[in-house]
Every structure is written in C-alpha cells, then in structure tokens.
Scaffold this motif. Structure first.
Motif, PDB file in Angstrom:
ATOM      1  N   GLY A 226      37.801  32.849 -63.858  1.00  0.00           N
ATOM      2  CA  GLY A 226      36.528  32.152 -63.804  1.00  0.00           C
ATOM      3  C   GLY A 226      36.555  30.827 -63.074  1.00  0.00           C
ATOM      4  O   GLY A 226      35.532  30.127 -63.031  1.00  0.00           O
ATOM      5  N   SER A 227      37.689  30.479 -62.465  1.00  0.00           N
ATOM      6  CA  SER A 227      37.778  29.184 -61.794  1.00  0.00           C
ATOM      7  C   SER A 227      37.140  29.197 -60.403  1.00  0.00           C
ATOM      8  O   SER A 227      36.815  28.141 -59.863  1.00  0.00           O
ATOM      9  CB  SER A 227      39.242  28.735 -61.681  1.00  0.00           C
ATOM     10  OG  SER A 227      40.024  29.730 -61.049  1.00  0.00           O
ATOM     11  N   PHE A 228      36.953  30.383 -59.828  1.00  0.00           N
ATOM     12  CA  PHE A 228      36.316  30.499 -58.518  1.00  0.00           C
ATOM     13  C   PHE A 228      34.946  31.142 -58.652  1.00  0.00           C
ATOM     14  O   PHE A 228      34.693  31.928 -59.569  1.00  0.00           O
ATOM     15  CB  PHE A 228      37.180  31.343 -57.574  1.00  0.00           C
ATOM     16  CG  PHE A 228      38.464  30.685 -57.173  1.00  0.00           C
ATOM     17  CD1 PHE A 228      38.475  29.653 -56.252  1.00  0.00           C
ATOM     18  CD2 PHE A 228      39.673  31.097 -57.712  1.00  0.00           C
ATOM     19  CE1 PHE A 228      39.654  29.034 -55.874  1.00  0.00           C
ATOM     20  CE2 PHE A 228      40.861  30.499 -57.340  1.00  0.00           C
ATOM     21  CZ  PHE A 228      40.857  29.457 -56.426  1.00  0.00           C
ATOM     22  N   ASP A 229      34.074  30.835 -57.703  1.00  0.00           N
ATOM     23  CA  ASP A 229      32.721  31.393 -57.689  1.00  0.00           C
ATOM     24  C   ASP A 229      32.694  32.595 -56.738  1.00  0.00           C
ATOM     25  O   ASP A 229      32.946  32.434 -55.540  1.00  0.00           O
ATOM     26  CB  ASP A 229      31.736  30.325 -57.217  1.00  0.00           C
ATOM     27  CG  ASP A 229      30.284  30.774 -57.334  1.00  0.00           C
ATOM     28  OD1 ASP A 229      30.036  31.980 -57.561  1.00  0.00           O
ATOM     29  OD2 ASP A 229      29.401  29.914 -57.206  1.00  0.00           O
ATOM     30  N   PRO A 230      32.383  33.793 -57.227  1.00  0.00           N
ATOM     31  CA  PRO A 230      32.311  34.959 -56.343  1.00  0.00           C
ATOM     32  C   PRO A 230      31.318  34.789 -55.201  1.00  0.00           C
ATOM     33  O   PRO A 230      31.429  35.483 -54.184  1.00  0.00           O
ATOM     34  CB  PRO A 230      31.878  36.090 -57.284  1.00  0.00           C
ATOM     35  CG  PRO A 230      32.270  35.642 -58.644  1.00  0.00           C
ATOM     36  CD  PRO A 230      32.120  34.151 -58.638  1.00  0.00           C
ATOM     37  N   ALA A 231      30.361  33.884 -55.353  1.00  0.00           N
ATOM     38  CA  ALA A 231      29.393  33.660 -54.276  1.00  0.00           C
ATOM     39  C   ALA A 231      30.057  33.168 -52.999  1.00  0.00           C
ATOM     40  O   ALA A 231      29.470  33.264 -51.906  1.00  0.00           O
ATOM     41  CB  ALA A 231      28.328  32.661 -54.727  1.00  0.00           C
ATOM     42  N   ASP A 232      31.287  32.634 -53.098  1.00  0.00           N
ATOM     43  CA  ASP A 232      32.009  32.171 -51.911  1.00  0.00           C
ATOM     44  C   ASP A 232      32.680  33.304 -51.155  1.00  0.00           C
ATOM     45  O   ASP A 232      33.166  33.100 -50.028  1.00  0.00           O
ATOM     46  CB  ASP A 232      33.071  31.136 -52.308  1.00  0.00           C
ATOM     47  CG  ASP A 232      32.481  29.771 -52.626  1.00  0.00           C
ATOM     48  OD1 ASP A 232      31.487  29.402 -51.986  1.00  0.00           O
ATOM     49  OD2 ASP A 232      33.014  29.080 -53.519  1.00  0.00           O
ATOM     50  N   LEU A 233      32.741  34.497 -51.730  1.00  0.00           N
ATOM     51  CA  LEU A 233      33.465  35.597 -51.093  1.00  0.00           C
ATOM     52  C   LEU A 233      32.907  35.988 -49.713  1.00  0.00           C
ATOM     53  O   LEU A 233      33.685  36.167 -48.769  1.00  0.00           O
ATOM     54  CB  LEU A 233      33.497  36.810 -52.022  1.00  0.00           C
ATOM     55  CG  LEU A 233      34.406  36.673 -53.250  1.00  0.00           C
ATOM     56  CD1 LEU A 233      34.146  37.820 -54.231  1.00  0.00           C
ATOM     57  CD2 LEU A 233      35.873  36.658 -52.832  1.00  0.00           C
ATOM     58  N   PRO A 234      31.597  36.143 -49.550  1.00  0.00           N
ATOM     59  CA  PRO A 234      31.102  36.515 -48.210  1.00  0.00           C
ATOM     60  C   PRO A 234      31.476  35.497 -47.142  1.00  0.00           C
ATOM     61  O   PRO A 234      31.821  35.875 -46.014  1.00  0.00           O
ATOM     62  CB  PRO A 234      29.581  36.590 -48.419  1.00  0.00           C
ATOM     63  CG  PRO A 234      29.410  36.882 -49.872  1.00  0.00           C
ATOM     64  CD  PRO A 234      30.513  36.122 -50.549  1.00  0.00           C
ATOM     65  N   ARG A 235      31.407  34.230 -47.483  1.00  0.00           N
ATOM     66  CA  ARG A 235      31.754  33.186 -46.508  1.00  0.00           C
ATOM     67  C   ARG A 235      33.235  33.245 -46.141  1.00  0.00           C
ATOM     68  O   ARG A 235      33.624  32.956 -45.000  1.00  0.00           O
ATOM     69  CB  ARG A 235      31.403  31.816 -47.123  1.00  0.00           C
ATOM     70  CG  ARG A 235      31.469  30.660 -46.170  1.00  0.00           C
ATOM     71  CD  ARG A 235      30.764  29.454 -46.755  1.00  0.00           C
ATOM     72  NE  ARG A 235      31.272  29.101 -48.067  1.00  0.00           N
ATOM     73  CZ  ARG A 235      32.311  28.279 -48.271  1.00  0.00           C
ATOM     74  NH1 ARG A 235      32.935  27.735 -47.242  1.00  0.00           N
ATOM     75  NH2 ARG A 235      32.710  27.993 -49.493  1.00  0.00           N
ATOM     76  N   LEU A 236      34.064  33.646 -47.117  1.00  0.00           N
ATOM     77  CA  LEU A 236      35.507  33.748 -46.867  1.00  0.00           C
ATOM     78  C   LEU A 236      35.834  34.982 -46.036  1.00  0.00           C
ATOM     79  O   LEU A 236      36.706  34.946 -45.161  1.00  0.00           O
ATOM     80  CB  LEU A 236      36.234  33.814 -48.215  1.00  0.00           C
ATOM     81  CG  LEU A 236      37.684  33.329 -48.264  1.00  0.00           C
ATOM     82  CD1 LEU A 236      37.733  31.826 -48.016  1.00  0.00           C
ATOM     83  CD2 LEU A 236      38.319  33.665 -49.606  1.00  0.00           C
ATOM     84  N   ALA A 237      35.140  36.081 -46.294  1.00  0.00           N
ATOM     85  CA  ALA A 237      35.431  37.338 -45.596  1.00  0.00           C
ATOM     86  C   ALA A 237      34.881  37.367 -44.176  1.00  0.00           C
ATOM     87  O   ALA A 237      35.439  38.052 -43.305  1.00  0.00           O
ATOM     88  CB  ALA A 237      34.864  38.505 -46.392  1.00  0.00           C
ATOM     89  N   GLU A 238      33.800  36.654 -43.909  1.00  0.00           N
ATOM     90  CA  GLU A 238      33.089  36.778 -42.636  1.00  0.00           C
ATOM     91  C   GLU A 238      33.958  36.494 -41.410  1.00  0.00           C
ATOM     92  O   GLU A 238      33.904  37.251 -40.424  1.00  0.00           O
ATOM     93  CB  GLU A 238      31.858  35.869 -42.630  1.00  0.00           C
ATOM     94  CG  GLU A 238      31.062  35.894 -41.336  1.00  0.00           C
ATOM     95  CD  GLU A 238      30.619  37.301 -40.936  1.00  0.00           C
ATOM     96  OE1 GLU A 238      30.567  37.572 -39.723  1.00  0.00           O
ATOM     97  OE2 GLU A 238      30.351  38.136 -41.826  1.00  0.00           O
TER      98      GLU A 238
END
Length: 222
Positions: A86-98
């Motif tokens: 729970g320390s990271f926000d899944p909402a950041d995943l698209p920005r990381l993968a792009e």
C-alpha cells in the motif's frame, strides 16, 4: 481480449493492504500476486479481488518477482512491479509503463518521494542513497533510488539472467541493465506510509535489515 499490462506484486502477509490496492488498479493493468508464503489469507483475498495468484515456495523478494515475471503474459510485453503493502499508488502505473510501451526507455524506475516522514525511515533513505550513489559512480547511470516500483519488457528482464532471489534483486537489476546499455529513466512517484497492519520485510525487523544489507553486499561483490 483487450491488451493488458501485468503488474507483479511480490507478497508476504499483505492482507491488510491488498483490498484497497487491488480495487485501485487502473484499467488495462492486471495484478499478479506472487505469494511468498503468507499466513494471513493474502492469496484468498487477492483472488477474491480478481488478481491472479502465483504461489512461490522459495522465500525471498527476488524469488517472488521472478516467479511473477514467468507467470506474466509474454504477449503483453511490458510488465510492472510494485510492492503490495500500500505504499505506492497504482494510479502511477500508466505513467511508469508509457515510456517503455512507446519505446522511449528500456526500464523506468519510480523515484520515491515520501508523502510524510514516517513513510520512509531515515536509516532506510540513507542506505538507499549510498547504494544509488555507488551505482552512479560505477555505471554512470543517473539513478537515485533502488526502485521497488518499475516497468520494463518481460522478455528483456528475463534475458538479463538475474541470479539474486532475495533482497539484492533490485540492485542486481539496475547493475545488469546498466551493463547492457539499457535506457533507464526515473520518474517521481508518491511514497506513502504502508497500510496499517503490514510490516516492512526490510526495515520492520533487525533481522530483515541485516539480511538486506548482506544480500546487497553480495551483489556488489560479484
């Protein structure tokens, strides 16, 4: 079936964090919970929230991540890895993968930016900074975090032939990627206090801290 990006979540007793984390997984991202011997019902909770669960008998962070990568869909291409506490926000995943999906980077790493002091204990931050400085000095790659949140192509990751199956895995990954000339990008990501009821496997116990230090020293000594 629509294109999906798999997200490997190495997991050991994260029942308190998984429900909210899995509910917030972005569209187009599919959770693979690599369970490393949880005794708190984490696998059952993960399945009930739609995640695929891979049972990993060999203990260790690197073992869990490696098993998750093997289980990821080869056709998907890009795989993300993120802690399950729970320390990271899944909402950041698209920005990381792009950047990886677009062919602009081979590996993207989330540079942790704590949302409050207790999210990242000072001794852990200092240890991370020392290791990152060593990587910059030895490889010339401008990284500032031994990133536990990252994205890369599945086959490329497996092709690195990483051997560490414990806490040295993220460090070995960065060193191997730098050695092979990967384009490595860092993006700031919010780092929150872990979910109540979970405990860090590294900083949560003296034994965990000492084991992580030993694992990373072994990687650096190769």
């Amino acid at each position: 079936m629509p294109f999906m990006t798999d997200v490997v979540l190495p997991c050991l007793n994260e029942a308190a964090a998984l429900p909210d984390l899995l509910r917030r997984m972005p569209d187009g991202f599919r959770a693979i919970v690599a369970d490393n011997g949880s005794a708190d019902g984490s696998p059952e909770i993960a399945r009930s929230h739609g995640a695929r669960v891979v049972v990993v008998p060999e203990r260790g962070y690197g073992a869990a991540v490696h098993a998750g990568l093997l289980a990821a869909d080869p056709a998907g291409g890009v795989v993300c890895v993120m802690d399950a506490d729970g320390s990271f926000d899944p909402a950041d995943l698209p920005r990381l993968a792009e950047p990886v999906l677009a062919g602009e980077a081979d590996l993207t790493c989330g540079r942790r930016r704590p949302t409050e002091a207790r999210a990242w204990p000072l001794h852990a931050r200092l240890g991370n900074a020392v290791l990152a400085r060593r990587i910059r000095r030895d490889t010339g790659v401008a990284v500032h975090d031994i990133a536990p949140m990252r994205a890369a192509r599945r086959d490329a990751l497996l092709g690195l032939g990483l051997r560490d199956r414990r806490f040295g895995y993220p460090l070995e990954l960065l060193l191997a990627a730098a050695r092979d000339g990967w384009r490595i990008a860092e993006l700031d990501v919010a780092y929150h206090p872990r979910a109540a009821g979970t405990r860090s496997k590294v900083t949560g116990t003296v034994r965990g801290t000492l084991r992580a230090v030993a694992d990373m020293r072994a990687v650096l000594a190769r």
